[in-house]
Design an enzyme around this catalytic site. Structure first.
Site, short mmCIF file in Angstrom:
data_model
loop_
_atom_site.label_atom_id
_atom_site.label_comp_id
_atom_site.label_asym_id
_atom_site.label_seq_id
_atom_site.Cartn_x
_atom_site.Cartn_y
_atom_site.Cartn_z
CD GLU A 24 48.70 95.05 -1.83
OE1 GLU A 24 48.46 96.08 -0.92
OE2 GLU A 24 48.09 94.27 -1.81
CE LYS A 158 45.85 85.99 3.30
NZ LYS A 158 46.34 87.24 3.28
N1 PSU Z 1 44.62 90.38 1.74
C1 PSU Z 1 45.70 89.77 1.52
N2 PSU Z 1 46.88 90.43 2.00
C2 PSU Z 1 46.97 91.84 2.22
C3 PSU Z 1 45.70 92.66 2.03
C4 PSU Z 1 44.49 91.68 1.69
O1 PSU Z 1 45.84 88.61 1.61
O2 PSU Z 1 47.89 92.51 2.39
C5 PSU Z 1 45.76 93.90 2.07
C6 PSU Z 1 45.52 94.65 0.69
O3 PSU Z 1 46.25 95.91 0.68
C7 PSU Z 1 44.07 94.89 0.52
C8 PSU Z 1 43.80 95.27 1.90
O4 PSU Z 1 43.96 96.01 -0.51
O5 PSU Z 1 44.63 94.42 2.91
C9 PSU Z 1 42.23 95.16 2.11
O6 PSU Z 1 42.02 95.83 3.50
P1 PSU Z 1 40.70 95.93 3.98
O7 PSU Z 1 39.97 94.54 4.08
O8 PSU Z 1 40.62 96.61 5.04
O9 PSU Z 1 39.83 96.63 2.66
#
Ligand code: PSU
Ligand code: MN
Length: 305
Positions: A24, A158
């Site tokens: 990604e 996380k």
């Molecule tokens: N969690 C991490 N590092 C990240 C992300 C999530 O530890 O970089 C990023 C990933 O791209 C994930 C996105 O798909 O954040 C999720 O964002 P949201 O919670 O806004 O859906």
């Protein structure tokens, strides 16, 4: 026809039937600061090559979905100030208007599927945020796992998220959550979240077979492979807990919402841990890339049988 552009090495790998691993780009643009972000991206790509597979970092540029980035494209993306964070909802708008965009887990899964790539390595997935009963903040990554047939290797989720609720939603959506090498569901910077993963598979070949079996059963959706951070890189959960609470209180006080929540929490934690969270983050992404390469190789071998 989807607007896909394959990097030359990815195109060559497709033609030769070699194993491919998708990566990604939101982790590069919204997850880590420059220049560590581009160093991480290059290192992880090299790790995958060394493990006998071909990396394909995915991003949106000039109205095309790029499957694999050239070195100048990777640097441009990592350095750019204004990059859209693309989830399922945003992909078409970014493409139609030629905006530069980084793909989240959800959008990377969609693009990997369009490109015929089965395996994707990342750091952590999005999930159910703490306080979701008020905010309704549940990442679109979870729904994507339920509908798009890609195996995603992550170090769990996380501790900024509500992990029990995240596992409950994944169960409701019918997403297999498979711990690798242990029973516990890992918590990103820590190996053990205190929760047991619903499923466990210790060998890439078994994970590849389960991926193929889902297709034979006609089941949509992917698998979440939860791979614990290497012991040497782990940060104890009790050291992080007060810092996470602090970052969360700041996010609430500043009215941070929707797409900004995860990037805000990540960058505040990098600051509050004085970079320790970043070093751990890089170690776990590399570890996930190796497992993903093993799964991709096993898939190629299984399909030849
Ligand atoms: N969690 C991490 N590092 C990240 C992300 C999530 O530890 O970089 C990023 C990933 O791209 C994930 C996105 O798909 O954040 C999720 O964002 P949201 O919670 O806004 O859906
Ligand atoms: Mn969200």
């Amino acid at each position: 026809m989807p607007p896909l552009t394959f990097a030359p090495d990815v195109q060559a790998a497709r033609e030769a039937g070699r194993p491919l691993v998708a990566l990604e780009s939101t982790i590069i643009t919204h997850g880590m600061p420059w220049p560590k972000n581009v160093e991480m991206a290059r290192t992880v790509e090299a790790d995958i090559r060394e493990a006998g597979a071909v990396p394909a970092t995915i991003a949106v540029m000039e109205g095309r979905i790029h499957i694999g980035l050239t070195e100048p494209q990777l640097t441009r993306l990592a350095q750019a100030g204004e990059v859209m964070k693309l989830s399922r909802a945003d992909l078409a708008v970014a493409l139609a208007t030629s905006r530069m965009g980084a793909t989240t887990v959800a959008a990377t899964m969609i693009c990997a599927r369009l490109a015929g790539i089965d395996v994707f390595a990342t750091g952590g997935i999005g999930g159910v945020h703490q306080g979701a009963e008020q905010s309704f903040d549940i990442s679109a990554d979870l729904q994507e796992l339920a509908q798009t047939r890609v195996t995603v290797v992550a170090a769990g989720a996380k501790a900024i998220l509500d992990l029990p609720k995240t596992l409950e939603v994944l169960e409701t959506l019918g997403v297999p959550v498979i711990a690798c090498g242990q029973d516990a569901f890992p918590a990103f910077w820590s190996r053990d979240s205190g929760l047991t993963a619903p499923l466990r598979l210790d060998h890439p070949q078994d994970i590849a077979r389960a991926h193929l079996m889902r297709a034979r059963l006609g089941l949509p959706g992917g698998q979440l492979v939860a791979n614990p951070i290497p012991p040497a890189a782990e940060i104890p959960a009790d050291r992080l807990a007060p810092l996470i609470a602090q970052a969360q209180a700041e996010a609430a006080a500043q009215g941070i919402s929707t797409k900004s929540v995860t990037p805000f929490m990540l960058s505040r934690l990098f600051e509050l841990t004085e970079g320790a969270s970043l070093a751990a983050n890089i170690a776990l992404v590399r570890n996930n890339a190796l497992l993903a390469a093993g799964i991709a190789r096993a898939l190629v071998a299984e399909r030849r049988l």
